[in-house]
Design an enzyme around this catalytic site. Structure first.
Site, PDB file in Angstrom:
ATOM      1  N   GLU A 145       0.828  -1.215   0.000  1.00 39.80           N
ATOM      2  CA  GLU A 145       0.000   0.000   0.000  1.00 39.80           C
ATOM      3  C   GLU A 145       0.857   1.258   0.000  1.00 39.80           C
ATOM      4  O   GLU A 145       1.175   1.804   1.059  1.00 39.80           O
ATOM      5  CB  GLU A 145      -0.918   0.023   1.228  1.00 39.80           C
ATOM      6  CG  GLU A 145      -2.004  -1.017   1.190  1.00 39.80           C
ATOM      7  CD  GLU A 145      -2.989  -0.896   2.357  1.00 39.80           C
ATOM      8  OE1 GLU A 145      -2.776  -0.058   3.260  1.00 39.80           O
ATOM      9  OE2 GLU A 145      -3.977  -1.662   2.357  1.00 39.80           O
ATOM     10  N   GLU A 233      -6.266  -7.418  -0.408  1.00 42.48           N
ATOM     11  CA  GLU A 233      -6.516  -7.235   1.036  1.00 42.48           C
ATOM     12  C   GLU A 233      -7.854  -6.522   1.221  1.00 42.48           C
ATOM     13  O   GLU A 233      -8.129  -5.539   0.557  1.00 42.48           O
ATOM     14  CB  GLU A 233      -5.389  -6.385   1.639  1.00 42.48           C
ATOM     15  CG  GLU A 233      -5.439  -6.330   3.162  1.00 42.48           C
ATOM     16  CD  GLU A 233      -4.361  -5.423   3.760  1.00 42.48           C
ATOM     17  OE1 GLU A 233      -3.167  -5.702   3.556  1.00 42.48           O
ATOM     18  OE2 GLU A 233      -4.748  -4.446   4.419  1.00 42.48           O
TER      19      GLU A 233
HETATM   20  C1  IDC Z   1      -2.533  -3.456  10.626  1.00 42.79           C
HETATM   21  C2  IDC Z   1      -2.668  -4.603  11.604  1.00 42.79           C
HETATM   22  C3  IDC Z   1      -2.315  -4.118  12.994  1.00 42.79           C
HETATM   23  C4  IDC Z   1      -0.938  -3.475  12.965  1.00 42.79           C
HETATM   24  C5  IDC Z   1      -0.877  -2.390  11.898  1.00 42.79           C
HETATM   25  C6  IDC Z   1       0.508  -1.773  11.750  1.00 42.79           C
HETATM   26  O1  IDC Z   1      -3.981  -5.118  11.536  1.00 42.79           O
HETATM   27  O2  IDC Z   1      -2.342  -5.194  13.899  1.00 42.79           O
HETATM   28  O3  IDC Z   1      -0.661  -2.914  14.214  1.00 42.79           O
HETATM   29  O4  IDC Z   1      -1.245  -2.932  10.656  1.00 42.79           O
HETATM   30  O5  IDC Z   1       1.438  -2.722  11.381  1.00 42.79           O
HETATM   31  C7  IDC Z   1      -3.826  -2.029   5.907  1.00 42.79           C
HETATM   32  C8  IDC Z   1      -2.477  -2.625   5.917  1.00 42.79           C
HETATM   33  C9  IDC Z   1      -2.301  -3.572   7.060  1.00 42.79           C
HETATM   34  C10 IDC Z   1      -3.009  -3.084   8.298  1.00 42.79           C
HETATM   35  C11 IDC Z   1      -4.517  -3.039   8.017  1.00 42.79           C
HETATM   36  C12 IDC Z   1      -5.355  -2.594   9.206  1.00 42.79           C
HETATM   37  O6  IDC Z   1      -2.136  -3.236   4.696  1.00 42.79           O
HETATM   38  O7  IDC Z   1      -0.930  -3.743   7.306  1.00 42.79           O
HETATM   39  O8  IDC Z   1      -2.758  -3.991   9.348  1.00 42.79           O
HETATM   40  N1  IDC Z   1      -4.747  -2.158   6.887  1.00 42.79           N
HETATM   41  O9  IDC Z   1      -5.003  -1.314   9.615  1.00 42.79           O
HETATM   42  N2  IDC Z   1      -4.344  -1.256   4.982  1.00 42.79           N
HETATM   43  C13 IDC Z   1      -5.565  -0.855   5.368  1.00 42.79           C
HETATM   44  C14 IDC Z   1      -5.842  -1.431   6.575  1.00 42.79           C
END
Ligand code: IDC
Length: 310
Positions: A145, A233
């Site tokens: 992303e 995702e």
């Molecule tokens: C989130 C995880 C969370 C972690 C955070 C930072 O769910 O536990 O603390 O990342 O590392 C994304 C991302 C994905 C995110 C997820 C939710 O690709 O890494 O995971 N998210 O925030 N894009 C939109 C949402």
């Protein structure tokens, strides 16, 4: 039992922007993404994948390898990097034995622009594409992303350097390319697609609590323009991975993706204390044997969605 890979073989993108099997028949994949491999490597094992395949009917696993977060590929030392490569390898081999498709995801996030760690990405993708060139079931997701001030021109420049490195080793795998604004701006990619390769798909990510009709409208417009789109995702909750479970909104998304044969992968396999996690925090099973009581609401919902497709 015949696996999806036995049935479809190596997949590729056709001239209409669809993912197709060896006979040119349109297919869509449905799977789950791991959480960060640095933090939740326990779930990467053959028994777990087999359970997910047999009981949940997934046909694809995404291996999310963070790059810049704690113990990520680009911030840790060589020992850490080797450890991550070993987890990826274990995941790819287990998926392959089970006839599952597998996505190797270069999970950029706080490193908002993939150009930041481009050299490491090149080294990594050279290594994995050499290793898995003959597999046929491996997808390479070259930047999860891109975000903040990263433009499509930046991503395109990055992709135009990384794709030839993969292609030198592996001519046929499907490569997934992220889009600006946390992989929402598929319209930017559509306006100026990558032309050096045609076995590519652009990723669109959504979290149903945050991304609603305005993002679906973008999706519809690029699908009408035949852009190859892969939802590598999604979550049924808010974009921070937490909050409510937006069932109705999620079903509008899923129905639309199904109508257009778009593949989707849910975030995330873990027992972290957050809505998007598949398992409740008390669940400490890592090799299958889950009951519905082990699942969080979104995971239970997704299990039903996948069961209804069989
Ligand atoms: C989130 C995880 C969370 C972690 C955070 C930072 O769910 O536990 O603390 O990342 O590392 C994304 C991302 C994905 C995110 C997820 C939710 O690709 O890494 O995971 N998210 O925030 N894009 C939109 C949402």
């Amino acid at each position: 039992m015949k696996t999806k890979y036995d049935k479809y073989g190596a997949l590729h993108v056709d001239s209409k922007g669809k993912l197709v099997d060896r006979n040119g028949t349109v297919v869509a994949l449905h799977g789950y993404s791991t959480h960060g491999l640095s933090w939740y490597p326990e779930y990467v094992n053959r028994d777990f994948f087999e359970f997910m395949k047999d009981e949940w009917h997934i046909d694809c696993i995404r291996l999310a390898m963070y790059t810049a977060e704690k113990d990520g590929y680009c911030v840790g030392d060589d020992v850490n990097r080797k450890k991550l490569e070993d987890v990826v390898d274990k995941g790819v081999r287990a998926a392959t034995e089970l006839g599952l498709y597998v996505i190797i995801d270069w999970h950029i996030l706080s490193d908002s622009n993939p150009l930041m760690n481009k050299d490491m990405a090149i080294g990594f993708f050279d290594h994995v594409s050499k290793k898995y060139a003959a597999y046929g079931n491996v997808f390479y997701e070259i930047c999860n992303e891109p975000n903040i001030d990263c433009t499509w021109a930046d991503i395109k420049a990055y992709a135009e350097e990384v794709i030839p490195v993969i292609r030198k080793n592996d001519k046929y795998s499907v490569i997934l390319v992220g889009t600006p604004d946390w992989s929402q701006r598929v319209d930017d990619a559509c306006a100026d697609p990558i032309t050096i390769d045609d076995n590519l798909m652009y990723t669109l990510h959504f979290y149903a609590g945050t991304h609603k009709q305005w993002l679906r409208d973008k999706y519809k417009s690029v699908i009408a323009a035949k852009l190859p789109v892969f939802v590598s995702e999604f979550g049924t909750c808010d974009a921070d991975g937490n909050g409510g479970h937006y069932k109705e909104e999620s079903e509008i998304w899923i129905n639309m993706l199904d109508e257009n044969d778009t593949s989707y992968i849910m975030w995330n396999i873990s027992n972290r204390d957050e809505t998007s996690a598949s398992f409740v925090p008390e669940c400490d099973k890592y090799t299958g044997g889950y009951t519905d009581a082990d699942l969080r609401e979104p995971a239970l919902w997704y299990k039903g969605i996948l069961a209804a497709r069989v």
